[in-house]
Design a protein around this motif. Sequence first.
Motif, PDB file in Angstrom:
ATOM      1  N   GLN A  19     -20.295  -0.445   2.262  1.00  0.00           N
ATOM      2  CA  GLN A  19     -21.223  -0.899   3.301  1.00  0.00           C
ATOM      3  C   GLN A  19     -20.573  -1.895   4.264  1.00  0.00           C
ATOM      4  O   GLN A  19     -21.217  -2.335   5.220  1.00  0.00           O
ATOM      5  CB  GLN A  19     -22.443  -1.570   2.652  1.00  0.00           C
ATOM      6  N   LEU A  20     -19.308  -2.231   4.047  1.00  0.00           N
ATOM      7  CA  LEU A  20     -18.682  -3.295   4.822  1.00  0.00           C
ATOM      8  C   LEU A  20     -18.271  -2.921   6.249  1.00  0.00           C
ATOM      9  O   LEU A  20     -18.304  -3.801   7.124  1.00  0.00           O
ATOM     10  CB  LEU A  20     -17.455  -3.839   4.074  1.00  0.00           C
ATOM     11  N   PRO A  21     -17.856  -1.698   6.557  1.00  0.00           N
ATOM     12  CA  PRO A  21     -17.366  -1.421   7.914  1.00  0.00           C
ATOM     13  C   PRO A  21     -18.303  -1.828   9.044  1.00  0.00           C
ATOM     14  O   PRO A  21     -17.845  -2.452  10.025  1.00  0.00           O
ATOM     15  CB  PRO A  21     -17.108   0.086   7.886  1.00  0.00           C
ATOM     16  N   VAL A  42     -19.233  -6.258  13.538  1.00  0.00           N
ATOM     17  CA  VAL A  42     -19.926  -7.431  14.072  1.00  0.00           C
ATOM     18  C   VAL A  42     -19.045  -8.672  13.977  1.00  0.00           C
ATOM     19  O   VAL A  42     -18.866  -9.408  14.961  1.00  0.00           O
ATOM     20  CB  VAL A  42     -21.263  -7.652  13.325  1.00  0.00           C
ATOM     21  N   THR A  43     -18.481  -8.931  12.806  1.00  0.00           N
ATOM     22  CA  THR A  43     -17.693 -10.158  12.639  1.00  0.00           C
ATOM     23  C   THR A  43     -16.434 -10.136  13.494  1.00  0.00           C
ATOM     24  O   THR A  43     -16.047 -11.172  14.061  1.00  0.00           O
ATOM     25  CB  THR A  43     -17.325 -10.382  11.166  1.00  0.00           C
ATOM     26  N   ASP A  44     -15.781  -8.979  13.611  1.00  0.00           N
ATOM     27  CA  ASP A  44     -14.583  -8.899  14.453  1.00  0.00           C
ATOM     28  C   ASP A  44     -14.921  -9.215  15.904  1.00  0.00           C
ATOM     29  O   ASP A  44     -14.160  -9.911  16.601  1.00  0.00           O
ATOM     30  CB  ASP A  44     -13.947  -7.507  14.353  1.00  0.00           C
ATOM     31  N   ALA A  45     -16.056  -8.698  16.383  1.00  0.00           N
ATOM     32  CA  ALA A  45     -16.454  -8.923  17.774  1.00  0.00           C
ATOM     33  C   ALA A  45     -16.752 -10.400  18.018  1.00  0.00           C
ATOM     34  O   ALA A  45     -16.351 -10.972  19.040  1.00  0.00           O
ATOM     35  CB  ALA A  45     -17.678  -8.065  18.114  1.00  0.00           C
ATOM     36  N   VAL A  46     -17.436 -11.039  17.079  1.00  0.00           N
ATOM     37  CA  VAL A  46     -17.771 -12.456  17.225  1.00  0.00           C
ATOM     38  C   VAL A  46     -16.509 -13.308  17.184  1.00  0.00           C
ATOM     39  O   VAL A  46     -16.315 -14.211  18.012  1.00  0.00           O
ATOM     40  CB  VAL A  46     -18.768 -12.885  16.129  1.00  0.00           C
ATOM     41  N   HIS A  47     -15.625 -13.018  16.267  1.00  0.00           N
ATOM     42  CA  HIS A  47     -14.400 -13.815  16.142  1.00  0.00           C
ATOM     43  C   HIS A  47     -13.469 -13.618  17.337  1.00  0.00           C
ATOM     44  O   HIS A  47     -12.764 -14.554  17.740  1.00  0.00           O
ATOM     45  CB  HIS A  47     -13.680 -13.457  14.844  1.00  0.00           C
ATOM     46  N   GLN A  72     -17.967 -12.317   2.534  1.00  0.00           N
ATOM     47  CA  GLN A  72     -16.684 -12.967   2.776  1.00  0.00           C
ATOM     48  C   GLN A  72     -15.611 -11.922   3.094  1.00  0.00           C
ATOM     49  O   GLN A  72     -14.814 -12.095   4.027  1.00  0.00           O
ATOM     50  CB  GLN A  72     -16.291 -13.798   1.554  1.00  0.00           C
ATOM     51  N   GLN A  73     -15.616 -10.820   2.337  1.00  0.00           N
ATOM     52  CA  GLN A  73     -14.671  -9.733   2.602  1.00  0.00           C
ATOM     53  C   GLN A  73     -14.899  -9.129   3.980  1.00  0.00           C
ATOM     54  O   GLN A  73     -13.947  -8.695   4.643  1.00  0.00           O
ATOM     55  CB  GLN A  73     -14.813  -8.639   1.542  1.00  0.00           C
ATOM     56  N   ALA A  74     -16.142  -9.090   4.404  1.00  0.00           N
ATOM     57  CA  ALA A  74     -16.482  -8.488   5.698  1.00  0.00           C
ATOM     58  C   ALA A  74     -16.120  -9.387   6.869  1.00  0.00           C
ATOM     59  O   ALA A  74     -16.272  -8.982   8.026  1.00  0.00           O
ATOM     60  CB  ALA A  74     -17.971  -8.155   5.748  1.00  0.00           C
ATOM     61  N   GLY A  75     -15.669 -10.597   6.593  1.00  0.00           N
ATOM     62  CA  GLY A  75     -15.230 -11.479   7.663  1.00  0.00           C
ATOM     63  C   GLY A  75     -16.219 -12.539   8.081  1.00  0.00           C
ATOM     64  O   GLY A  75     -15.964 -13.276   9.045  1.00  0.00           O
ATOM     65  N   TYR A  76     -17.342 -12.644   7.394  1.00  0.00           N
ATOM     66  CA  TYR A  76     -18.292 -13.698   7.736  1.00  0.00           C
ATOM     67  C   TYR A  76     -17.707 -15.058   7.377  1.00  0.00           C
ATOM     68  O   TYR A  76     -16.950 -15.198   6.408  1.00  0.00           O
ATOM     69  CB  TYR A  76     -19.622 -13.481   7.006  1.00  0.00           C
ATOM     70  N   ASP A  77     -18.066 -16.065   8.142  1.00  0.00           N
ATOM     71  CA  ASP A  77     -17.588 -17.417   7.900  1.00  0.00           C
ATOM     72  C   ASP A  77     -18.426 -18.150   6.863  1.00  0.00           C
ATOM     73  O   ASP A  77     -18.052 -19.240   6.422  1.00  0.00           O
ATOM     74  CB  ASP A  77     -17.604 -18.213   9.210  1.00  0.00           C
ATOM     75  N   ARG A 106     -21.329 -20.121  -4.636  1.00  0.00           N
ATOM     76  CA  ARG A 106     -20.171 -20.994  -4.417  1.00  0.00           C
ATOM     77  C   ARG A 106     -18.992 -20.583  -5.297  1.00  0.00           C
ATOM     78  O   ARG A 106     -17.842 -20.516  -4.835  1.00  0.00           O
ATOM     79  CB  ARG A 106     -20.573 -22.448  -4.692  1.00  0.00           C
ATOM     80  N   GLU A 107     -19.250 -20.276  -6.539  1.00  0.00           N
ATOM     81  CA  GLU A 107     -18.176 -19.856  -7.443  1.00  0.00           C
ATOM     82  C   GLU A 107     -17.540 -18.550  -6.975  1.00  0.00           C
ATOM     83  O   GLU A 107     -16.320 -18.368  -7.080  1.00  0.00           O
ATOM     84  CB  GLU A 107     -18.717 -19.690  -8.862  1.00  0.00           C
ATOM     85  N   ALA A 108     -18.369 -17.643  -6.433  1.00  0.00           N
ATOM     86  CA  ALA A 108     -17.859 -16.330  -6.029  1.00  0.00           C
ATOM     87  C   ALA A 108     -17.081 -16.376  -4.725  1.00  0.00           C
ATOM     88  O   ALA A 108     -16.276 -15.481  -4.448  1.00  0.00           O
ATOM     89  CB  ALA A 108     -19.023 -15.345  -5.896  1.00  0.00           C
ATOM     90  N   THR A 109     -17.292 -17.414  -3.911  1.00  0.00           N
ATOM     91  CA  THR A 109     -16.673 -17.448  -2.574  1.00  0.00           C
ATOM     92  C   THR A 109     -15.644 -18.555  -2.405  1.00  0.00           C
ATOM     93  O   THR A 109     -14.940 -18.590  -1.390  1.00  0.00           O
ATOM     94  CB  THR A 109     -17.762 -17.616  -1.493  1.00  0.00           C
ATOM     95  N   GLY A 110     -15.556 -19.476  -3.332  1.00  0.00           N
ATOM     96  CA  GLY A 110     -14.550 -20.517  -3.240  1.00  0.00           C
ATOM     97  C   GLY A 110     -15.012 -21.727  -2.454  1.00  0.00           C
ATOM     98  O   GLY A 110     -16.083 -21.732  -1.842  1.00  0.00           O
TER      99      GLY A 110
END
Length: 712
Positions: free
Chosen positions: A81-83, A88-93, A153-158, A204-208
């Motif tokens: 489901q990530l693509p 979206v995240t690539d365009a924003v960044h 996080q993998q999808a590029g969200y901050d 928090r544990e899953a994302t660092g």
Amino acid sequence: MTSYPHLLAPLRVGSLTLPHRVIMGSMHTGLEEAPGGEHELARFYVERVRGGAGLIVTGGISPNEEGAARQDGAHLSREDQLPPHRTVTDAVHAEGGLIALQLMHSGRYAMHADAVAPSPLRAPINKVTPRELSTEEVERTVEDFARAAALAQQAGYDGVEIMGSEGYLINEFLVAHTNQRTDRYGGSDAARRRFAVEVVRRVREATGPDFLVMYRLSALDLVPDAQEFEQVLALGREVEEAGASIINTGIGWHEARIPTIATNVPPAAFTWVSRALRENLSVPIAAVNRMNTPEIGEDVIARGDADLVCMARPFLADPAFVAKARAERPAEINTCIACNQACLDHTFSGKRMSCLVNPRAMREGELVLGPTRTAERIAVVGAGPAGMAFAEAAAARGHRVTLFEEQPEIGGQFQLARRIPGKADYGHTIRYFGTRLAELGVTVRTGHSATPRDLADADRVVLATGVTPRIPGISGEDGPTVLGYKDVLEGAPVGERVAVIGGGGIGFDVAHFLTHDPDADFYREWGVDRTLEARGGLLHPEPTAPLRRVTVLQRSEGKPGARLGTTTGWIHRAELRMAGVDFVTGVEYQRIDEDGVHVLVPDTATLEDNAAGGGAGPAPDRQARAGDLGAGRPGAGGPGAGTAVAQAPGKVELLVPADTVVLCAGQESRAELAEQLTGARPVHVIGGAHVASELDAKRAIKEAVELAASLP
């Protein structure tokens, strides 16, 4: 030196530096589920980043299928489901922006058969009764949140925002009324908090440590048997300790019977709640609700109510909100008027979100206002919402526009709307268009009724001449006690007993205008506890005594105000209930005389008598048979809402006593100028001049901008 030093100051949060203190809050746009919708969504967000948006929060995405708002609703639980998210995240960044994914499990608000909740209790605003989650399923849901955050996080969200307010699943666990469990997730305050805290900790544990984790905390539930503020603070401390980077303040559940974001809510009405959080917690606190100008945002932060302000709909209305504030051009901001008509009304009706004052919102890729290939001389007649919107959009494309308005000021029906209590923000739209028309060089001729001769040199004519009030044709309607709604809103004297003819939106507005005390206290009227001592923030409402006794008459037998907005109609009905306004439906008008209005109603008809009040919210309607309507009520300033004076087969003749009768019986288009125009040039009729069945500014502005975009 900026005018907004606090609002525009950067803020370091973990590993991120936010460029200013304005968060673009979450809005479910309707594109999250649409096939290919990520491309339009990316365009929507990119335009906001270019306009200065710093941190953007997406619409709500569930961590699993059962938490989606609707069947096949948006959720994130698998890598395949990530693509679309990366689009979206690539365009924003690429534009230098930051974006967080909101994780929202709908709980008992989910409108599908697989809805789940802490306990099997149906929400009053939903037809679906949820299934109770088992202990194992609760634990699995915690892991679903953690997995969804890792995928984000993998999808590029901050970062992510965990939706823990507004009555969704996490909020449901926190309140004894909706959490009747006896396992480790219920039965005590600490146990009811466990689910929320475990979600934050596992995310928090899953994302660092460097990933942004925002938590939307329900600081004021505004529903019965809800949290005390000490319980809210206890949760805030535990959420903070579990790893939240920012706490965003949530106000009210969707089922709450107190308005929190509609136009009748005072500006920054609930930031005193975020201040109470900020004084007791360490992480940055964001304030929410009814903040729509940079001045309001600056004041909220400067006085210490919050570290950030979270604004959602203002970014629908104007994608360049922040850029205009930074450039010291606040008058150019197209301000959100909190009408809800194209945003929340669309969302809760399953439609794509947009904006009344900016119909390009969510249509950035299809409704394009590019430079014109051929500059035309365009004459626009009528400077109401449609005329102003067309003139601005056409001039922005490069056309030479002259705008004619017969009144001394531009604004049309918005000049009347802004006089209604709670609708002063409609004046912002007039200010915006006035500023833009001047900047674009539009020639504005006010106080001038355009004639065919005035329009002779135009290459194209746009008639936005609006509407005229409909005359219903009732015997005696030309009598000395009868006024039009325009007369009333412009200050004509009105008696103590008033009959309003027409139960549509205008009738409701006029009834509110005539009964509302401008000195009334919003919190006292609606029963909001500002001391934070009452559970859920609820007190007994204490409506202010109405200025007049008003009865609204409606031809149809349906519910009064049935065509009001999806998310605001209940507010308008509640306002009139609190003001003791009576409704008589199914009427057949007979005549108007010095005694009032004589009508026929079916003998099975009812009077909706709203004066009683009482209870923890707006009073329920008391209904009485039409044949019993002569009793009146003590202390109401005269006879009751109606007096049965005669009977016919199947009918009751009713006298509604009135010192003043106000005609709100609809409107008719004013497009007679079109018949006087000759020649081959195009003539367009838009707005109320085109369709007058309702005063629909949403349609009028949309129609105007679409016409401007369609020109060569």
